[in-house]
Design a protein around this motif. Sequence first.
Motif, PDB file in Angstrom:
ATOM      1  N   GLU A  61       0.829  -1.207   0.000  1.00  0.00           N
ATOM      2  CA  GLU A  61       0.000   0.000   0.000  1.00  0.00           C
ATOM      3  C   GLU A  61       0.864   1.257   0.000  1.00  0.00           C
ATOM      4  OE1 GLU A  61      -3.890   1.880   2.237  1.00  0.00           O
ATOM      5  OE2 GLU A  61      -2.568   0.574   3.384  1.00  0.00           O
ATOM      6  N   ARG A  62       1.981   1.231   0.681  1.00  0.00           N
ATOM      7  CA  ARG A  62       2.838   2.421   0.748  1.00  0.00           C
ATOM      8  C   ARG A  62       3.493   2.750  -0.591  1.00  0.00           C
ATOM      9  NH1 ARG A  62       7.674  -0.139   4.316  1.00  0.00           N
ATOM     10  NH2 ARG A  62       8.669  -1.288   2.637  1.00  0.00           N
ATOM     11  N   ASP A  63       3.516   1.803  -1.548  1.00  0.00           N
ATOM     12  CA  ASP A  63       4.089   2.041  -2.872  1.00  0.00           C
ATOM     13  C   ASP A  63       3.087   2.681  -3.833  1.00  0.00           C
ATOM     14  OD1 ASP A  63       6.494   0.975  -2.031  1.00  0.00           O
ATOM     15  OD2 ASP A  63       5.950  -1.051  -2.660  1.00  0.00           O
ATOM     16  N   VAL A  64       1.842   2.828  -3.405  1.00  0.00           N
ATOM     17  CA  VAL A  64       0.814   3.462  -4.230  1.00  0.00           C
ATOM     18  C   VAL A  64       0.878   4.967  -3.981  1.00  0.00           C
ATOM     19  CG1 VAL A  64      -1.665   3.671  -4.632  1.00  0.00           C
ATOM     20  CG2 VAL A  64      -0.647   1.424  -4.233  1.00  0.00           C
ATOM     21  N   HIS A  65       1.020   5.743  -5.057  1.00  0.00           N
ATOM     22  CA  HIS A  65       1.169   7.191  -4.938  1.00  0.00           C
ATOM     23  C   HIS A  65      -0.171   7.920  -4.853  1.00  0.00           C
ATOM     24  CE1 HIS A  65       5.492   7.147  -5.610  1.00  0.00           C
ATOM     25  NE2 HIS A  65       5.268   6.222  -6.512  1.00  0.00           N
ATOM     26  N   ALA A  66      -1.210   7.382  -5.493  1.00  0.00           N
ATOM     27  CA  ALA A  66      -2.514   8.054  -5.495  1.00  0.00           C
ATOM     28  C   ALA A  66      -3.608   7.046  -5.807  1.00  0.00           C
ATOM     29  CB  ALA A  66      -2.530   9.177  -6.534  1.00  0.00           C
ATOM     30  N   VAL A  67      -4.821   7.389  -5.381  1.00  0.00           N
ATOM     31  CA  VAL A  67      -5.999   6.576  -5.674  1.00  0.00           C
ATOM     32  C   VAL A  67      -7.027   7.468  -6.349  1.00  0.00           C
ATOM     33  CG1 VAL A  67      -7.876   5.199  -4.700  1.00  0.00           C
ATOM     34  CG2 VAL A  67      -5.599   5.086  -3.686  1.00  0.00           C
ATOM     35  N   ALA A  68      -7.497   7.064  -7.520  1.00  0.00           N
ATOM     36  CA  ALA A  68      -8.559   7.796  -8.216  1.00  0.00           C
ATOM     37  C   ALA A  68      -9.850   7.024  -7.970  1.00  0.00           C
ATOM     38  CB  ALA A  68      -8.260   7.881  -9.713  1.00  0.00           C
ATOM     39  N   ALA A  69     -10.654   7.511  -7.029  1.00  0.00           N
ATOM     40  CA  ALA A  69     -11.867   6.786  -6.661  1.00  0.00           C
ATOM     41  C   ALA A  69     -13.063   7.717  -6.635  1.00  0.00           C
ATOM     42  CB  ALA A  69     -11.693   6.133  -5.291  1.00  0.00           C
ATOM     43  N   ARG A  70     -14.211   7.200  -7.017  1.00  0.00           N
ATOM     44  CA  ARG A  70     -15.452   7.976  -6.973  1.00  0.00           C
ATOM     45  C   ARG A  70     -15.950   8.131  -5.548  1.00  0.00           C
ATOM     46  NH1 ARG A  70     -16.701   4.165 -11.106  1.00  0.00           N
ATOM     47  NH2 ARG A  70     -16.297   5.078 -13.130  1.00  0.00           N
ATOM     48  N   ARG A  71     -15.446   7.331  -4.638  1.00  0.00           N
ATOM     49  CA  ARG A  71     -15.950   7.300  -3.272  1.00  0.00           C
ATOM     50  C   ARG A  71     -15.238   8.250  -2.326  1.00  0.00           C
ATOM     51  NH1 ARG A  71     -12.237   4.894  -0.447  1.00  0.00           N
ATOM     52  NH2 ARG A  71     -10.777   3.529  -1.478  1.00  0.00           N
ATOM     53  N   VAL A  72     -14.430   9.169  -2.835  1.00  0.00           N
ATOM     54  CA  VAL A  72     -13.689  10.088  -1.975  1.00  0.00           C
ATOM     55  C   VAL A  72     -14.669  10.945  -1.191  1.00  0.00           C
ATOM     56  CG1 VAL A  72     -12.054  12.003  -1.940  1.00  0.00           C
ATOM     57  CG2 VAL A  72     -11.712  10.109  -3.521  1.00  0.00           C
ATOM     58  N   GLU A  73     -14.474  10.978   0.136  1.00  0.00           N
ATOM     59  CA  GLU A  73     -15.376  11.717   1.015  1.00  0.00           C
ATOM     60  C   GLU A  73     -15.034  13.202   0.995  1.00  0.00           C
ATOM     61  OE1 GLU A  73     -13.440   9.179   2.209  1.00  0.00           O
ATOM     62  OE2 GLU A  73     -14.907   7.569   2.179  1.00  0.00           O
ATOM     63  N   ASN A  74     -16.045  14.069   1.023  1.00  0.00           N
ATOM     64  CA  ASN A  74     -15.829  15.518   1.013  1.00  0.00           C
ATOM     65  C   ASN A  74     -15.410  16.051   2.373  1.00  0.00           C
ATOM     66  OD1 ASN A  74     -16.437  15.755  -1.692  1.00  0.00           O
ATOM     67  ND2 ASN A  74     -18.626  16.005  -1.286  1.00  0.00           N
ATOM     68  N   ASP A  75     -15.726  15.338   3.453  1.00  0.00           N
ATOM     69  CA  ASP A  75     -15.424  15.854   4.779  1.00  0.00           C
ATOM     70  C   ASP A  75     -14.039  15.483   5.271  1.00  0.00           C
ATOM     71  OD1 ASP A  75     -15.971  13.196   5.001  1.00  0.00           O
ATOM     72  OD2 ASP A  75     -17.159  13.358   6.832  1.00  0.00           O
ATOM     73  N   GLY A  76     -13.282  14.715   4.491  1.00  0.00           N
ATOM     74  CA  GLY A  76     -11.935  14.323   4.911  1.00  0.00           C
ATOM     75  C   GLY A  76     -10.925  15.426   4.647  1.00  0.00           C
ATOM     76  N   THR A  77      -9.773  15.306   5.284  1.00  0.00           N
ATOM     77  CA  THR A  77      -8.732  16.309   5.118  1.00  0.00           C
ATOM     78  C   THR A  77      -7.900  16.058   3.874  1.00  0.00           C
ATOM     79  OG1 THR A  77      -7.139  15.016   6.390  1.00  0.00           O
ATOM     80  CG2 THR A  77      -8.512  16.585   7.609  1.00  0.00           C
ATOM     81  N   GLY A  78      -7.942  14.827   3.351  1.00  0.00           N
ATOM     82  CA  GLY A  78      -7.134  14.499   2.188  1.00  0.00           C
ATOM     83  C   GLY A  78      -5.726  14.114   2.556  1.00  0.00           C
TER      84      GLY A  78
END
Length: 114
Positions: free
Chosen positions: A94-111
């Motif tokens: 998982e640490r080797d993944v640089h980014a995730v493009a997902a439709r499920r990204v929550e708006n209330d998270g800090t990112g």
Amino acid sequence: MTAPSPSDTDNGLPIRLLHDRVLVRLEGSEGERRSAAGIVIPATAAIGHRLAWATAVGVGPNVRSIVNGDRVLFDPDDRSEVELHGEAYVLLRERDVHAVAARRVENDGTGLYL
């Protein structure tokens, strides 16, 4: 040894991933590419370090930010390939993944991912 749960075999793969491992299927080919304008770029063209997109098809129990079906961005030079049922996959941490493009990204998270 316990039998795999139904969620482990939903993806139809004959393995159960451990720890923070992510199994992905590469998108497209590693040969020629086509630019947004339609220009064919040969595989031998010299370019800077290029990351690759893949689709997650299996995740281990300790993976926190990726689910099956997510598109992930990773460095193709840091990969381990495996063949299952005649199809090629890439095994990542998982640490080797640089980014995730997902439709499920929550708006209330800090990112932020710490």
